[in-house]
Design a protein around this motif. Structure first.
Motif, PDB file in Angstrom:
ATOM      1  N   ALA A   1      15.330   9.558   7.955  1.00 34.88           N
ATOM      2  CA  ALA A   1      16.129   9.761   9.172  1.00 34.88           C
ATOM      3  C   ALA A   1      17.588  10.050   8.812  1.00 34.88           C
ATOM      4  CB  ALA A   1      16.023   8.544  10.082  1.00 34.88           C
ATOM      5  N   GLU A   2      18.130   9.304   7.863  1.00 38.37           N
ATOM      6  CA  GLU A   2      19.520   9.523   7.446  1.00 38.37           C
ATOM      7  C   GLU A   2      19.703  10.902   6.815  1.00 38.37           C
ATOM      8  OE1 GLU A   2      22.983   7.429   4.708  1.00 38.37           O
ATOM      9  OE2 GLU A   2      20.878   6.887   4.353  1.00 38.37           O
ATOM     10  N   GLN A   3      18.766  11.312   5.974  1.00 39.00           N
ATOM     11  CA  GLN A   3      18.874  12.621   5.320  1.00 39.00           C
ATOM     12  C   GLN A   3      18.763  13.764   6.332  1.00 39.00           C
ATOM     13  OE1 GLN A   3      19.801  13.307   2.213  1.00 39.00           O
ATOM     14  NE2 GLN A   3      20.018  11.122   1.855  1.00 39.00           N
ATOM     15  N   ILE A   4      17.898  13.601   7.316  1.00 44.96           N
ATOM     16  CA  ILE A   4      17.817  14.617   8.373  1.00 44.96           C
ATOM     17  C   ILE A   4      19.150  14.699   9.096  1.00 44.96           C
ATOM     18  CG2 ILE A   4      16.770  15.155  10.618  1.00 44.96           C
ATOM     19  CD1 ILE A   4      14.099  14.085   9.422  1.00 44.96           C
ATOM     20  N   TRP A   5      19.759  13.547   9.407  1.00 44.66           N
ATOM     21  CA  TRP A   5      21.069  13.556  10.064  1.00 44.66           C
ATOM     22  C   TRP A   5      22.089  14.306   9.207  1.00 44.66           C
ATOM     23  CZ3 TRP A   5      25.868  11.800   8.571  1.00 44.66           C
ATOM     24  CH2 TRP A   5      26.865  11.966   9.525  1.00 44.66           C
TER      25      TRP A   5
ATOM     26  N   GLN B   1       0.813  -1.221   0.000  1.00 42.78           N
ATOM     27  CA  GLN B   1       0.000   0.000   0.000  1.00 42.78           C
ATOM     28  C   GLN B   1       0.842   1.266   0.000  1.00 42.78           C
ATOM     29  OE1 GLN B   1      -2.660  -0.486   3.351  1.00 42.78           O
ATOM     30  NE2 GLN B   1      -4.254  -1.320   2.023  1.00 42.78           N
ATOM     31  N   CYS B   2       2.075   1.168   0.451  1.00 36.54           N
ATOM     32  CA  CYS B   2       2.957   2.351   0.477  1.00 36.54           C
ATOM     33  C   CYS B   2       3.366   2.784  -0.929  1.00 36.54           C
ATOM     34  CB  CYS B   2       4.189   2.089   1.329  1.00 36.54           C
ATOM     35  SG  CYS B   2       3.799   1.908   3.076  1.00 36.54           S
ATOM     36  N   LYS B   3       2.987   1.989  -1.933  1.00 35.33           N
ATOM     37  CA  LYS B   3       3.238   2.375  -3.321  1.00 35.33           C
ATOM     38  C   LYS B   3       2.429   3.615  -3.682  1.00 35.33           C
ATOM     39  CE  LYS B   3       2.731   0.704  -8.032  1.00 35.33           C
ATOM     40  NZ  LYS B   3       2.308  -0.416  -8.883  1.00 35.33           N
ATOM     41  N   ASN B   4       1.286   3.772  -3.044  1.00 40.31           N
ATOM     42  CA  ASN B   4       0.404   4.913  -3.310  1.00 40.31           C
ATOM     43  C   ASN B   4       0.784   6.105  -2.438  1.00 40.31           C
ATOM     44  OD1 ASN B   4      -1.211   3.296  -5.056  1.00 40.31           O
ATOM     45  ND2 ASN B   4      -2.122   2.372  -3.237  1.00 40.31           N
ATOM     46  N   MET B   5       0.536   7.277  -2.971  1.00 39.33           N
ATOM     47  CA  MET B   5       0.779   8.504  -2.198  1.00 39.33           C
ATOM     48  C   MET B   5      -0.056   8.464  -0.920  1.00 39.33           C
ATOM     49  SD  MET B   5       2.032  11.847  -2.395  1.00 39.33           S
ATOM     50  CE  MET B   5       1.988  12.358  -4.094  1.00 39.33           C
ATOM     51  N   HIS B   6       0.588   8.748   0.201  1.00 38.66           N
ATOM     52  CA  HIS B   6      -0.088   8.798   1.497  1.00 38.66           C
ATOM     53  C   HIS B   6       0.702   9.713   2.413  1.00 38.66           C
ATOM     54  CE1 HIS B   6       2.954   5.671   1.939  1.00 38.66           C
ATOM     55  NE2 HIS B   6       2.905   5.875   3.255  1.00 38.66           N
ATOM     56  N   GLY B   7       0.092  10.133   3.490  1.00 34.00           N
ATOM     57  CA  GLY B   7       0.747  11.080   4.385  1.00 34.00           C
ATOM     58  C   GLY B   7       0.881  10.551   5.794  1.00 34.00           C
ATOM     59  N   HIS B   8       1.770  11.207   6.523  1.00 33.12           N
ATOM     60  CA  HIS B   8       2.008  10.888   7.930  1.00 33.12           C
ATOM     61  C   HIS B   8       2.187  12.186   8.703  1.00 33.12           C
ATOM     62  CE1 HIS B   8       2.885   6.642   7.144  1.00 33.12           C
ATOM     63  NE2 HIS B   8       3.634   7.041   6.119  1.00 33.12           N
ATOM     64  N   THR B   9       1.899  12.128   9.973  1.00 36.31           N
ATOM     65  CA  THR B   9       2.379  13.140  10.889  1.00 36.31           C
ATOM     66  C   THR B   9       3.612  12.521  11.536  1.00 36.31           C
ATOM     67  OG1 THR B   9       0.183  14.015  11.280  1.00 36.31           O
ATOM     68  CG2 THR B   9       1.872  14.544  12.922  1.00 36.31           C
ATOM     69  N   TYR B  10       4.758  12.951  11.070  1.00 38.82           N
ATOM     70  CA  TYR B  10       6.022  12.420  11.563  1.00 38.82           C
ATOM     71  C   TYR B  10       6.386  13.111  12.874  1.00 38.82           C
ATOM     72  CZ  TYR B  10       6.937  10.483   6.882  1.00 38.82           C
ATOM     73  OH  TYR B  10       6.878   9.782   5.705  1.00 38.82           O
ATOM     74  N   PHE B  11       6.828  12.330  13.846  1.00 35.57           N
ATOM     75  CA  PHE B  11       7.387  12.865  15.085  1.00 35.57           C
ATOM     76  C   PHE B  11       8.877  12.585  15.028  1.00 35.57           C
ATOM     77  CE2 PHE B  11       2.985  12.636  16.073  1.00 35.57           C
ATOM     78  CZ  PHE B  11       2.762  13.686  16.943  1.00 35.57           C
ATOM     79  N   ILE B  12       9.665  13.624  15.249  1.00 33.80           N
ATOM     80  CA  ILE B  12      11.112  13.536  15.063  1.00 33.80           C
ATOM     81  C   ILE B  12      11.808  13.977  16.341  1.00 33.80           C
ATOM     82  CG2 ILE B  12      13.055  14.471  13.729  1.00 33.80           C
ATOM     83  CD1 ILE B  12      10.894  14.909  11.465  1.00 33.80           C
ATOM     84  N   ASN B  13      12.846  13.240  16.704  1.00 34.31           N
ATOM     85  CA  ASN B  13      13.707  13.619  17.821  1.00 34.31           C
ATOM     86  C   ASN B  13      15.135  13.636  17.308  1.00 34.31           C
ATOM     87  OD1 ASN B  13      15.697  12.365  20.047  1.00 34.31           O
ATOM     88  ND2 ASN B  13      14.263  13.784  20.992  1.00 34.31           N
ATOM     89  N   ILE B  14      15.842  14.701  17.611  1.00 34.84           N
ATOM     90  CA  ILE B  14      17.233  14.866  17.192  1.00 34.84           C
ATOM     91  C   ILE B  14      18.085  15.030  18.440  1.00 34.84           C
ATOM     92  CG2 ILE B  14      18.824  16.365  15.935  1.00 34.84           C
ATOM     93  CD1 ILE B  14      16.283  17.072  14.171  1.00 34.84           C
TER      94      ILE B  14
ATOM     95  N   VAL C   1      15.443   4.571  14.178  1.00 29.52           N
ATOM     96  CA  VAL C   1      16.548   5.284  14.819  1.00 29.52           C
ATOM     97  C   VAL C   1      17.718   5.252  13.856  1.00 29.52           C
ATOM     98  CG1 VAL C   1      18.154   5.326  16.755  1.00 29.52           C
ATOM     99  CG2 VAL C   1      15.791   4.583  17.120  1.00 29.52           C
ATOM    100  N   TYR C   2      18.269   6.425  13.538  1.00 31.92           N
ATOM    101  CA  TYR C   2      19.480   6.509  12.721  1.00 31.92           C
ATOM    102  C   TYR C   2      20.606   7.020  13.597  1.00 31.92           C
ATOM    103  CZ  TYR C   2      22.959   7.632   9.287  1.00 31.92           C
ATOM    104  OH  TYR C   2      24.137   7.680   8.573  1.00 31.92           O
ATOM    105  N   ARG C   3      21.703   6.253  13.626  1.00 30.36           N
ATOM    106  CA  ARG C   3      22.910   6.678  14.334  1.00 30.36           C
ATOM    107  C   ARG C   3      24.085   6.557  13.382  1.00 30.36           C
ATOM    108  NH1 ARG C   3      21.239   3.021  18.990  1.00 30.36           N
ATOM    109  NH2 ARG C   3      19.913   4.374  20.217  1.00 30.36           N
ATOM    110  N   PRO C   4      24.864   7.616  13.251  1.00 34.52           N
ATOM    111  CA  PRO C   4      26.027   7.546  12.364  1.00 34.52           C
ATOM    112  C   PRO C   4      27.116   6.664  12.972  1.00 34.52           C
ATOM    113  CG  PRO C   4      26.080   9.568  13.614  1.00 34.52           C
ATOM    114  CD  PRO C   4      24.769   8.905  13.933  1.00 34.52           C
TER     115      PRO C   4
END
Length: 141
Positions: free
Chosen positions: A98-102, A36-49, A132-135
């Motif tokens: 997550a990686e691009q935000i980092w 189903q993720c093949k179709n355009m859909h939206g999220h309210t993303y919660f982000i912690n940095i 979780v993305y950690r370098p």
């Protein structure tokens, strides 16, 4: 915003800063294997940095919270992630977001004289799913 607790990053820095934010964005993963993720859909993303360092800047900040929000929220809120240049050759999965935000945060941090590091980015896509993305240590200054 509901307070969240995230995995802790072990480190020996003096200071640790965490910035929570949320944004609304759409995306799609243009491959049949995505279901189903093949179709355009939206999220309210919660982000912690998570940012850490040993030295503060001339104002007493590792980095101003507003600058972090500007780098992420202003760029992605109410947008289609697939339309951003960093996702032209790769699908904007939660892991890749997550990686691009980092990468964006770390690039900004390296312009600062006090040289803090972004140790972790958490991107929650749904109430039950997050990444979780950690370098790797060699990616940090």
């Amino acid at each position: 915003m509901m307070q969240q607790f995230y995995p802790q990053v072990q480190h020996s820095y003096r200071y640790e800063l965490n910035k929570d934010m949320h944004l609304a964005a759409a995306h799609f993963i243009p491959d049949d294997a995505a279901g189903q993720c093949k179709n355009m859909h939206g999220h309210t993303y919660f982000i912690n940095i998570t940012i850490a360092g040993d030295a503060l800047d001339e104002l007493g900040f590792l980095i101003n919270f507003k600058r972090i929000k500007d780098i992420v929220h202003k760029r992605y809120d109410h947008s289609v992630l697939n339309d951003h240049s960093e996702y032209q050759d790769i699908f904007p999965t939660t892991e890749i977001v997550a990686e691009q935000i980092w990468k964006s945060i770390q690039a900004e941090l390296q312009t600062q004289g006090n040289k803090p590091n972004c140790l972790q980015v958490v991107v929650r896509e749904t109430p039950t799913s997050y990444v979780v993305y950690r370098p790797k240590p060699e990616e940090l200054a």
